[in-house]
Design a protein around this motif. Structure first.
Motif, PDB file in Angstrom:
ATOM      1  N   VAL A 157      43.909  23.542   2.562  1.00  0.00           N
ATOM      2  CA  VAL A 157      42.697  24.313   2.271  1.00  0.00           C
ATOM      3  C   VAL A 157      42.015  23.808   0.997  1.00  0.00           C
ATOM      4  CG1 VAL A 157      41.741  26.619   1.883  1.00  0.00           C
ATOM      5  CG2 VAL A 157      43.714  26.331   3.411  1.00  0.00           C
ATOM      6  N   PRO A 182      40.867  26.373   8.159  1.00  0.00           N
ATOM      7  CA  PRO A 182      40.026  27.254   7.341  1.00  0.00           C
ATOM      8  C   PRO A 182      38.560  27.144   7.734  1.00  0.00           C
ATOM      9  CG  PRO A 182      40.685  25.328   6.095  1.00  0.00           C
ATOM     10  CD  PRO A 182      41.449  25.283   7.376  1.00  0.00           C
ATOM     11  N   PHE A 222      35.409  26.687   6.192  1.00  0.00           N
ATOM     12  CA  PHE A 222      34.742  26.308   4.956  1.00  0.00           C
ATOM     13  C   PHE A 222      33.259  26.657   5.023  1.00  0.00           C
ATOM     14  CE2 PHE A 222      38.342  23.288   5.135  1.00  0.00           C
ATOM     15  CZ  PHE A 222      38.920  23.575   3.913  1.00  0.00           C
ATOM     16  N   GLY A 271      48.577  25.894   1.616  1.00  0.00           N
ATOM     17  CA  GLY A 271      47.151  26.084   1.394  1.00  0.00           C
ATOM     18  C   GLY A 271      46.585  25.107   0.392  1.00  0.00           C
ATOM     19  N   THR A 305      44.096  30.610  -0.259  1.00  0.00           N
ATOM     20  CA  THR A 305      44.276  31.329   0.990  1.00  0.00           C
ATOM     21  C   THR A 305      42.940  31.588   1.678  1.00  0.00           C
ATOM     22  OG1 THR A 305      45.105  33.383   2.010  1.00  0.00           O
ATOM     23  CG2 THR A 305      44.229  33.550  -0.225  1.00  0.00           C
ATOM     24  N   THR A 306      42.961  31.604   2.998  1.00  0.00           N
ATOM     25  CA  THR A 306      41.759  31.949   3.760  1.00  0.00           C
ATOM     26  C   THR A 306      41.655  33.450   3.976  1.00  0.00           C
ATOM     27  OG1 THR A 306      42.951  31.597   5.845  1.00  0.00           O
ATOM     28  CG2 THR A 306      41.719  29.736   4.935  1.00  0.00           C
ATOM     29  N   ARG A 307      42.653  34.193   3.477  1.00  0.00           N
ATOM     30  CA  ARG A 307      42.656  35.650   3.644  1.00  0.00           C
ATOM     31  C   ARG A 307      42.271  36.330   2.333  1.00  0.00           C
ATOM     32  NH1 ARG A 307      48.364  37.335   5.687  1.00  0.00           N
ATOM     33  NH2 ARG A 307      49.041  35.841   4.125  1.00  0.00           N
ATOM     34  N   LEU A 329      39.797  31.643  -0.659  1.00  0.00           N
ATOM     35  CA  LEU A 329      38.937  30.483  -0.442  1.00  0.00           C
ATOM     36  C   LEU A 329      37.492  30.765  -0.834  1.00  0.00           C
ATOM     37  CD1 LEU A 329      38.421  27.618   0.614  1.00  0.00           C
ATOM     38  CD2 LEU A 329      38.236  28.589   2.922  1.00  0.00           C
ATOM     39  N   ARG A 330      36.999  31.983  -0.562  1.00  0.00           N
ATOM     40  CA  ARG A 330      35.602  32.288  -0.880  1.00  0.00           C
ATOM     41  C   ARG A 330      35.358  32.162  -2.392  1.00  0.00           C
ATOM     42  NH1 ARG A 330      35.409  37.305  -3.049  1.00  0.00           N
ATOM     43  NH2 ARG A 330      37.245  38.615  -2.724  1.00  0.00           N
TER      44      ARG A 330
END
Length: 640
Positions: free
Chosen positions: A115, A56, A58, A111, A285-287, A302-303
């Motif tokens: 993550v 990910p 970060f 995740g 999730t990074t998506r 993640l954001r």
């Protein structure tokens, strides 16, 4: 796939497991899977992805929580010490908060460890993680679970096989699972997470009897995010029935707020009430592109997750929120209520004679005042420094284990960690006027298919629902979950939905949402259609109201008639536009024009003059008879 429980490390339980299997107590180990799933997308045992996801990206954290005890090397004169109180929360923060990630070890939920945990650890934050035994054993992830516990995260008991917990399977899903977790981990598990958030008074009692200090099992139907948020009080008393909020918005009690706001908002509500907020997550999730196939139920981007963690760091710096694990917070509530403390000269002494003080022993924050405003305090317990934080002029928090002996204090010229009064948290978000502003889809008139059930039973509640079309994605649910159930069954070469329940003590029925997971918080515009068509058969026994025998009530739920506490716009509660349909043992096709649905007959929705066809949320099939026995079959649900 490996044979479940094939590891020799579990050999001490093999005889017990075989016995449980022989009597049918462990259905999940014989292929039953996750039946009656009110949370579509929770993990099933499927092979993991062949390749791990890319690392990910970060964002740099806004800061880091530092609770390292400091030794005092430069003494200063504090003058006489005064005892103020044992703080309501750690460091006298306004509120407490715990994050819970369900289903650790799930192959679609990696995740969490890949993550979420790195993002937490970058900020020195901890969470409660809820694996269930079978999934960790199937994929041999015990070392990962142990590593998470070693970094300060709590491991909770999320059952043996992740089936709905009932008294009939509690010996396996509650008691045996705790024994296995305790044998596999250095630190015993003390918190229980009910699979699918499905619980009853009986199963709550069995969780307590098995030795769990607490559980997530709050009756969220009593709450809404605007007026009555699901926040736990400062005083102990509901350890095994903790209120909570769930991610994503479709399952949240803050359905009237944008998804980007509800994480921080739940904490804001805890600050307002000086209480304890509990947050349910699954994966991260990074998506950002939906649907997020292959990442389990409702992963948080993640954001948003990192932004929330940075909010928590700033909230700690401002001493508004203490973020910890669920069991730690429960222990604090109990120990703070049972232990007492006093100061004589420069020594803090704890009275631990109360049984609960030692049973729930955890570091407590003692608020100390000094006559002189020194930069810091030195605090030593059993030869080691303990954490001290300056709360304001001549006012300090000294955090120590009451069962580890007295704490010696002295003034210090070296500054200790201090509350940052310059930090101002963001304003509390405001709700929208209508949930339709947040998510609304307009149908085009084709295809009208709602559901034909031609899929595997385990896929009944897949989200988005593959049985729908024309922008509809909603899944199935039923009420009440403890005394009713729904599943896909086979009749010849056809598959249909069966819903059954016996004397639930309240309204019971099965619900198909137009959009989302539970029919709340979203709106669907059906004005391109004329009505609803479906096939039905079954029986309804209505001992207290014979006029309802052999009949079901079909209701159209709209944002205008849905209470805010369930994700609608109605202030108060009320009924929905409805039609009464007779059913019998033979299949019948029923067509209902939208214009034929009658007005609500009770509550605050009775003033609704016309059905809001542009604001529909769900369709209900059920009965209002509290002692009814219902066995209902549905098929080929369509709009026409």
């Amino acid at each position: 796939m490996r044979t479940p429980f094939g590891s020799s490390r579990l050999s001490i339980f093999s005889a017990t497991l075989v016995a449980l299997l022989l009597v049918g107590v462990v259905p999940g180990l014989t292929g039953a899977g996750c039946a009656r799933d009110p949370r579509p997308g929770d993990p099933t045992v499927t092979p993991p992805p062949p390749e791990p996801p890319p690392p990910p990206m970060f964002n740099p954290p806004a800061g880091r929580i530092d609770t390292t005890p400091l030794a005092c090397d430069a003494p200063a004169d504090p003058g006489p010490f005064t005892f103020e109180a044992i703080a309501g929360w750690r460091d006298d923060a306004d509120a407490a908060y715990a994050m819970v990630h369900d289903d650790l070890c799930g192959p679609e939920l990696r995740g969490i460890d890949r993550v979420a945990l790195p993002a937490l650890e970058m900020r020195n934050l901890t969470a409660t993680l809820g694996p269930f035994v079978k999934i960790c054993e199937d994929f041999q992830l015990w070392d990962m679970v142990k590593a998470a516990q070693a970094k300060g995260h709590e491991i909770a008991n999320h059952s043996l096989t992740h089936v709905n917990v009932r008294p009939s399977n509690a010996a396996a899903e509650i008691t045996m699972s705790k024994r296995i977790f305790d044998s596999m981990l250095p630190v015993p598990v003390t918190f229980f997470i009910f699979p699918y958030d499905d619980f009853s008074d009986a199963t709550i009692g069995l969780v307590r009897d098995a030795g769990h200090l607490g559980a997530r099992a709050g009756s969220r139907d009593d709450n809404d995010g605007a007026d009555a948020p699901p926040i736990n009080g400062r005083e102990p008393g509901n350890d095994h029935t903790l209120e909570f909020d769930a991610w994503p918005r479709a399952y949240s009690k803050y359905a009237s707020f944008p998804e980007s706001a509800i994480l921080d908002l739940h904490v804001h509500r805890a600050i307002e009430k000086k209480g304890f907020a509990l947050r349910e997550f699954h994966s991260v999730t990074t998506r950002d592109v939906a649907p997020l196939a292959g990442e389990g139920f409702g992963p948080v981007p993640l954001r948003l997750y990192e932004r929330h963690l940075d909010f928590l760091v700033n909230a700690w710096k401002a001493n508004k929120v203490w973020t910890s694990t669920a069991s730690t917070i429960l222990r604090y509530r109990r120990a703070r209520s049972a232990c007492t403390a006093s100061i004589a000269g420069g020594t803090v002494t704890f009275d631990t004679t109360a049984a609960e003080c030692t049973r729930y022993a955890t570091p407590l924050s003692v608020i100390v005042k000094t006559a002189n405003d020194v930069a810091g305090l030195g605090a030593v317990q059993a030869g080691k420094p303990v954490f001290v934080r300056k709360l304001g002029p001549a006012r300090f928090s000294v955090t120590a284990d009451p069962t580890a002996g007295a704490v010696a204090l002295n003034g210090c010229a070296t500054p200790v960690a201090a509350v940052d009064s310059s930090i101002v948290l963001p304003e509390v978000p405001r709700p929208v006027q209508s949930v339709c502003e947040l998510e609304s889809v307009r149908g085009s008139g084709m295809p009208g298919r709602m559901d034909d059930f031609e899929r595997e039973p385990a896929a009944l509640q897949v989200l988005p629902n593959p049985g729908q079309g024309d922008g509809r994605s909603g899944s199935w649910s039923w009420h009440p979950p403890q005394s009713t159930g729904a599943t896909i069954v086979t009749e010849g070469r056809n598959r249909v939905l069966r819903f059954e329940g016996a004397r639930p003590g309240k309204w019971s029925g099965v619900t198909l949402a137009f959009i989302g997971g539970n029919g709340a918080g979203s709106c669907y515009d059906v004005r391109a259609y004329r009505g609803l068509r479906f096939k039905v058969k079954g029986t309804v026994e209505s001992p207290d109201n014979p006029s309802l025998a052999g009949k079901i009530i079909v209701s159209l739920v709209s944002a205008e008639t849905q209470s805010k506490k369930f994700g609608g716009d109605l202030t108060g509660e009320g009924g929905h536009f409805n039609a009464v349909v007779e059913i019998g043992p033979a299949w019948t096709e029923v067509s209902l024009d939208f214009a034929s649905f009658g007005k609500p007959t009770w509550g605050d929705s009775m003033s609704a003059a016309t059905l809001a066809l542009d604001k529909l949320q769900a369709i209900d099939w059920g009965t209002t008879e509290k002692n009814a026995v219902i066995d209902l079959y549905l098929d080929d649900v369509t709009l026409y």
